[in-house]
Design a protein around this motif. Sequence first.
Motif, PDB file in Angstrom:
ATOM      1  N   HIS A  41     -57.610 -40.406  -7.977  1.00  0.00           N
ATOM      2  CA  HIS A  41     -58.347 -40.396  -6.716  1.00  0.00           C
ATOM      3  C   HIS A  41     -58.126 -41.744  -6.037  1.00  0.00           C
ATOM      4  N   SER A  42     -56.912 -41.951  -5.560  1.00  0.00           N
ATOM      5  CA  SER A  42     -56.509 -43.262  -5.094  1.00  0.00           C
ATOM      6  C   SER A  42     -57.096 -43.616  -3.737  1.00  0.00           C
ATOM      7  N   LYS A  43     -57.513 -44.872  -3.603  1.00  0.00           N
ATOM      8  CA  LYS A  43     -57.921 -45.414  -2.318  1.00  0.00           C
ATOM      9  C   LYS A  43     -56.716 -45.893  -1.530  1.00  0.00           C
ATOM     10  N   HIS A  44     -55.567 -46.038  -2.206  1.00  0.00           N
ATOM     11  CA  HIS A  44     -54.349 -46.509  -1.554  1.00  0.00           C
ATOM     12  C   HIS A  44     -53.527 -45.294  -1.104  1.00  0.00           C
ATOM     13  N   GLN A  45     -53.992 -44.678  -0.037  1.00  0.00           N
ATOM     14  CA  GLN A  45     -53.342 -43.469   0.442  1.00  0.00           C
ATOM     15  C   GLN A  45     -52.159 -43.795   1.353  1.00  0.00           C
ATOM     16  N   SER A  46     -51.100 -43.009   1.243  1.00  0.00           N
ATOM     17  CA  SER A  46     -49.980 -43.076   2.175  1.00  0.00           C
ATOM     18  C   SER A  46     -49.685 -41.651   2.615  1.00  0.00           C
ATOM     19  N   TYR A  47     -48.675 -41.500   3.450  1.00  0.00           N
ATOM     20  CA  TYR A  47     -48.369 -40.172   3.966  1.00  0.00           C
ATOM     21  C   TYR A  47     -47.497 -39.348   3.024  1.00  0.00           C
ATOM     22  N   THR A 105     -51.466 -53.669  -5.446  1.00  0.00           N
ATOM     23  CA  THR A 105     -50.420 -52.655  -5.340  1.00  0.00           C
ATOM     24  C   THR A 105     -49.007 -53.238  -5.430  1.00  0.00           C
ATOM     25  N   PHE A 106     -48.782 -54.432  -4.874  1.00  0.00           N
ATOM     26  CA  PHE A 106     -47.436 -54.999  -4.935  1.00  0.00           C
ATOM     27  C   PHE A 106     -47.063 -55.376  -6.366  1.00  0.00           C
ATOM     28  N   LEU A 107     -47.982 -56.052  -7.060  1.00  0.00           N
ATOM     29  CA  LEU A 107     -47.715 -56.413  -8.454  1.00  0.00           C
ATOM     30  C   LEU A 107     -47.576 -55.160  -9.310  1.00  0.00           C
ATOM     31  N   ALA A 108     -48.355 -54.131  -8.986  1.00  0.00           N
ATOM     32  CA  ALA A 108     -48.252 -52.868  -9.706  1.00  0.00           C
ATOM     33  C   ALA A 108     -46.864 -52.260  -9.496  1.00  0.00           C
ATOM     34  N   PHE A 109     -46.364 -52.352  -8.267  1.00  0.00           N
ATOM     35  CA  PHE A 109     -45.037 -51.812  -7.957  1.00  0.00           C
ATOM     36  C   PHE A 109     -43.952 -52.540  -8.748  1.00  0.00           C
ATOM     37  N   VAL A 110     -44.027 -53.860  -8.789  1.00  0.00           N
ATOM     38  CA  VAL A 110     -43.041 -54.635  -9.548  1.00  0.00           C
ATOM     39  C   VAL A 110     -43.102 -54.267 -11.024  1.00  0.00           C
ATOM     40  N   THR A 111     -44.311 -54.142 -11.556  1.00  0.00           N
ATOM     41  CA  THR A 111     -44.479 -53.765 -12.962  1.00  0.00           C
ATOM     42  C   THR A 111     -43.924 -52.371 -13.227  1.00  0.00           C
ATOM     43  N   PHE A 153     -40.785 -41.903 -12.005  1.00  0.00           N
ATOM     44  CA  PHE A 153     -39.991 -42.091 -10.785  1.00  0.00           C
ATOM     45  C   PHE A 153     -40.823 -41.712  -9.558  1.00  0.00           C
ATOM     46  N   VAL A 154     -41.552 -40.599  -9.636  1.00  0.00           N
ATOM     47  CA  VAL A 154     -42.423 -40.186  -8.536  1.00  0.00           C
ATOM     48  C   VAL A 154     -43.488 -41.253  -8.278  1.00  0.00           C
ATOM     49  N   LEU A 155     -44.080 -41.773  -9.338  1.00  0.00           N
ATOM     50  CA  LEU A 155     -45.082 -42.823  -9.189  1.00  0.00           C
ATOM     51  C   LEU A 155     -44.502 -44.062  -8.520  1.00  0.00           C
ATOM     52  N   LEU A 156     -43.258 -44.380  -8.835  1.00  0.00           N
ATOM     53  CA  LEU A 156     -42.604 -45.541  -8.235  1.00  0.00           C
ATOM     54  C   LEU A 156     -42.497 -45.362  -6.721  1.00  0.00           C
ATOM     55  N   VAL A 157     -42.132 -44.176  -6.288  1.00  0.00           N
ATOM     56  CA  VAL A 157     -42.031 -43.904  -4.853  1.00  0.00           C
ATOM     57  C   VAL A 157     -43.412 -43.940  -4.204  1.00  0.00           C
ATOM     58  N   ILE A 158     -44.400 -43.322  -4.851  1.00  0.00           N
ATOM     59  CA  ILE A 158     -45.774 -43.335  -4.324  1.00  0.00           C
ATOM     60  C   ILE A 158     -46.281 -44.761  -4.197  1.00  0.00           C
ATOM     61  N   VAL A 163     -47.640 -49.727  -0.951  1.00  0.00           N
ATOM     62  CA  VAL A 163     -47.481 -51.157  -0.643  1.00  0.00           C
ATOM     63  C   VAL A 163     -47.124 -51.363   0.817  1.00  0.00           C
ATOM     64  N   PHE A 164     -46.179 -50.583   1.305  1.00  0.00           N
ATOM     65  CA  PHE A 164     -45.595 -50.863   2.616  1.00  0.00           C
ATOM     66  C   PHE A 164     -46.141 -50.000   3.749  1.00  0.00           C
ATOM     67  N   SER A 165     -46.980 -49.043   3.436  1.00  0.00           N
ATOM     68  CA  SER A 165     -47.588 -48.229   4.489  1.00  0.00           C
ATOM     69  C   SER A 165     -48.923 -47.696   3.995  1.00  0.00           C
ATOM     70  N   SER A 166     -49.769 -47.307   4.920  1.00  0.00           N
ATOM     71  CA  SER A 166     -51.065 -46.731   4.551  1.00  0.00           C
ATOM     72  C   SER A 166     -51.403 -45.618   5.529  1.00  0.00           C
ATOM     73  N   ALA A 167     -52.132 -44.642   5.043  1.00  0.00           N
ATOM     74  CA  ALA A 167     -52.484 -43.487   5.865  1.00  0.00           C
ATOM     75  C   ALA A 167     -53.808 -43.743   6.570  1.00  0.00           C
ATOM     76  N   GLU A 168     -53.750 -43.912   7.864  1.00  0.00           N
ATOM     77  CA  GLU A 168     -54.949 -44.124   8.680  1.00  0.00           C
ATOM     78  C   GLU A 168     -54.855 -43.207   9.890  1.00  0.00           C
ATOM     79  N   GLY A 169     -55.474 -42.054   9.797  1.00  0.00           N
ATOM     80  CA  GLY A 169     -55.410 -41.098  10.878  1.00  0.00           C
ATOM     81  C   GLY A 169     -54.071 -40.386  10.922  1.00  0.00           C
ATOM     82  N   GLU A 170     -53.708 -39.891  12.105  1.00  0.00           N
ATOM     83  CA  GLU A 170     -52.452 -39.181  12.265  1.00  0.00           C
ATOM     84  C   GLU A 170     -51.284 -40.166  12.223  1.00  0.00           C
TER      85      GLU A 170
END
Length: 259
Positions: A41-47, A105-111, A153-158, A163-170
Amino acid sequence: MTFSTHHWPSKVANILVYLTLVSGNLYSTFIGGEDQDSPYHSKHQSYITPAAFTFYIWTLIHVLLGGMVIYQWFNDKVHKAVGWHFVIVSIINAIWLALWTAGHTFLAFVTLIFATGAVSFIYYRLKEQHAADTVAEVLFLHLPFSLYHAWIFVLLVINAFAVFSSAEGEPSTFQAVLAIVGLVFVASTVIGYIEYKKGDVAGALVLSWYLFGVFAQQKDAAIHWTSLGLGIAVAVYTLKPFVTSFFGRQSGETAPLLG
């Protein structure tokens, strides 16, 4: 099968890190405080974030890995193929989970890059050096790492999109196009699983599962329907090894479906 205590230090270590891996996921999902972020149930949502139910594939992976840590006591092939590498994978995975739940999220991505490399090492070793000879080896050695490899691999893309984008509205047109490019990239890797990894149907189905999860979660029309179309295309493409195997039998040839 005969119970064997050969290489018992690594076998005990595998059990310990497995329990740590499972307990860490359970804690972050059901017990962690409101300031923590669960992968489910992530708070770090992307599209390209899928629906929460998609992440419960971890349950299947954990069950199969649990079978592996039991099976290792009856088949030394587990040690030969995996050795201490599962310990390394589990430790890095635990670090990633801790960073993610803490919001780094960035350190998580590197890890996660290192975790992906560690899982890939086991995966390719199984594919190239330790083909499955029995059903038990398929279920408790090859299958868990096929699923793990595709899912990480899917988690890496997510994680990258978190890290680089976030879902805020449309989403804007650019964000929608970027999300679709990401989804196409994920879907395109099915070619590697089917064509170059000896017909790894399990890994390919993980990609399809993820794309259906994005379809269920994302409401933007372009992303919503693209993920559905790609999910169906990937699911259909996974039939190719079975078709090839069928016609191979007709001509006296066979093709492996998992390893």
